[in-house]
Design an enzyme around this catalytic site. Structure first.
Site, PDB file in Angstrom:
ATOM      1  N   LYS A  52       0.837  -1.205   0.000  1.00  0.00           N
ATOM      2  CA  LYS A  52       0.000   0.000   0.000  1.00  0.00           C
ATOM      3  C   LYS A  52       0.868   1.250   0.000  1.00  0.00           C
ATOM      4  O   LYS A  52       0.615   2.195  -0.745  1.00  0.00           O
ATOM      5  CB  LYS A  52      -0.882   0.032   1.253  1.00  0.00           C
ATOM      6  CG  LYS A  52      -2.146  -0.776   1.145  1.00  0.00           C
ATOM      7  CD  LYS A  52      -2.855  -0.830   2.496  1.00  0.00           C
ATOM      8  CE  LYS A  52      -3.924  -1.897   2.508  1.00  0.00           C
ATOM      9  NZ  LYS A  52      -4.331  -2.315   3.835  1.00  0.00           N
ATOM     10  N   GLN A  96      -5.309  -1.082   9.727  1.00  0.00           N
ATOM     11  CA  GLN A  96      -5.270  -2.441   9.177  1.00  0.00           C
ATOM     12  C   GLN A  96      -5.958  -3.425  10.137  1.00  0.00           C
ATOM     13  O   GLN A  96      -5.693  -3.414  11.338  1.00  0.00           O
ATOM     14  CB  GLN A  96      -3.801  -2.844   8.945  1.00  0.00           C
ATOM     15  CG  GLN A  96      -3.614  -4.192   8.285  1.00  0.00           C
ATOM     16  CD  GLN A  96      -4.120  -4.248   6.854  1.00  0.00           C
ATOM     17  OE1 GLN A  96      -4.062  -3.261   6.118  1.00  0.00           O
ATOM     18  NE2 GLN A  96      -4.623  -5.398   6.445  1.00  0.00           N
ATOM     19  N   ASP A 119     -11.549   3.173   4.074  1.00  0.00           N
ATOM     20  CA  ASP A 119     -11.996   1.777   4.045  1.00  0.00           C
ATOM     21  C   ASP A 119     -13.516   1.675   3.902  1.00  0.00           C
ATOM     22  O   ASP A 119     -14.042   0.602   3.601  1.00  0.00           O
ATOM     23  CB  ASP A 119     -11.604   1.064   5.347  1.00  0.00           C
ATOM     24  CG  ASP A 119     -10.321   0.266   5.221  1.00  0.00           C
ATOM     25  OD1 ASP A 119     -10.072  -0.284   4.133  1.00  0.00           O
ATOM     26  OD2 ASP A 119      -9.581   0.195   6.218  1.00  0.00           O
TER      27      ASP A 119
END
Ligand code: GUN
Length: 297
Positions: A52, A96, A119
């Site tokens: 990422k 995460q 997200d």
């Protein structure tokens, strides 16, 4: 194999190029910034976070990584999120998952400013998706949808079966397909006659996390199969101690029946990161009062 192979890796590269072009064109407004927070040392998460970060920089965005020890107290993580919420150089925040067991993932996710929730996991963005309002859409299902729309054009009227009911993939995937006028079924590991349900589908999205569970004889001939699974299994045929990645679908048997299928790796995975960058660009545009680009989704 008779199925068309949906090349997520190439598609994701094209999406990232378009993101990079927008980032360059918007430079007068500043630089989009993405913060990724990793708590603990989960090896798979470390791999994701590293790629990422690399791809964020490649499209011209600023990448900030916060790596915290596994035993970080909840209050400390919440304080970090609060400081990122207030930081004008940060447009997207990703924590995460999974988090270590002592941390309440819902509490942590809902502490993120919904405008920076790239997200799409904050309860406000989940509600917006469910009611057809503009917000942040979870990256993996968004990536699946973009591949499906690219391959099919219109999805209207198609029978879609999503196998898996997670908040990260299954539930938002179903909402997105419903938004495209599919007839949507969410099936899962406890569904009675799962093979029979999957066999009805024109579109199968497999996101159960069980290696090679979906076999070719579950697939309606000509159906499109999107395999979200990434499972590492032992591969003794490649040598002692060797492993390989497989999806939730048994690739060879599904590819023999399907009309189109995504490979693992090289299908959904690269699209997830590309969509994270799309969401970060959207957050940047929203923040600056600019229209979101129309050529990305
Ligand atoms: N873990 C597995 N997939 C995801 C994702 O899309 N976002 C976050 N934050 N964590 C994940």
């Amino acid at each position: 194999m008779s199925a068309h192979l949906i090349d997520g890796k190439a598609f994701a590269g094209a999406v990232r190029s378009r993101v990079a072009a927008h980032v360059a064109a918007l430079a007068a407004h500043g630089q989009p910034g993405l913060a990724v927070v990793l708590v603990g040392e989960d090896p798979a998460s470390q791999v994701y976070v590293r790629s990422k970060g690399r791809m964020t920089v490649e499209v011209g965005m600023a990448s900030v990584e916060h790596r915290l020890p596994a035993e970080t107290p909840e209050a400390e993580l919440l304080a970090l999120i609060d400081s990122l919420n207030r930081d004008d150089s940060i447009h997207g925040i990703l924590v995460q998952l999974p988090l270590p067991g002592h941390l309440d993932a819902n509490l942590v996710i809902n502490a993120i400013d919904p405008a920076k929730d790239v997200d799409g996991f904050h309860v406000l963005n989940v509600g917006r998706l469910g009611t057809g309002q503009t917000g942040m859409v979870p990256c993996t299902p968004l990536g699946c949808l973009l591949m499906l729309k690219d391959y099919h054009g219109s999805l209207s009227g198609l029978e879609a079966v999503v196998v898996g009911r997670s908040n990260i993939v299954g539930k938002p995937m179903a909402q997105l397909l419903l938004g495209e006028n599919c007839t949507v079924t969410i099936a899962h590991s406890r569904t009675a006659n799962l093979a029979g349900v999957v066999r009805r589908a024109d579109i199968v999205v497999a996101a159960v996390g069980r290696p090679e569970m979906i076999a070719g004889d579950w697939i309606k001939p000509g159906a499109t199969v999107i395999d979200v699974g990434i499972n590492r299994i032992a591969a003794p045929e490649e040598g002692a101690g060797k492993t390989r990645l497989v999806g939730d679908c048994h690739f060879d048997s599904c590819a023999a029946v399907a009309g189109a299928i995504t490979p693992v790796p090289g299908g959904v995975g690269p699209m997830t990161i590309a969509c994270l960058l799309v969401n970060t660009l959207h957050a940047f545009c929203d923040r600056n009062g600019l229209a979101r680009p129309t050529d990305l989704t």
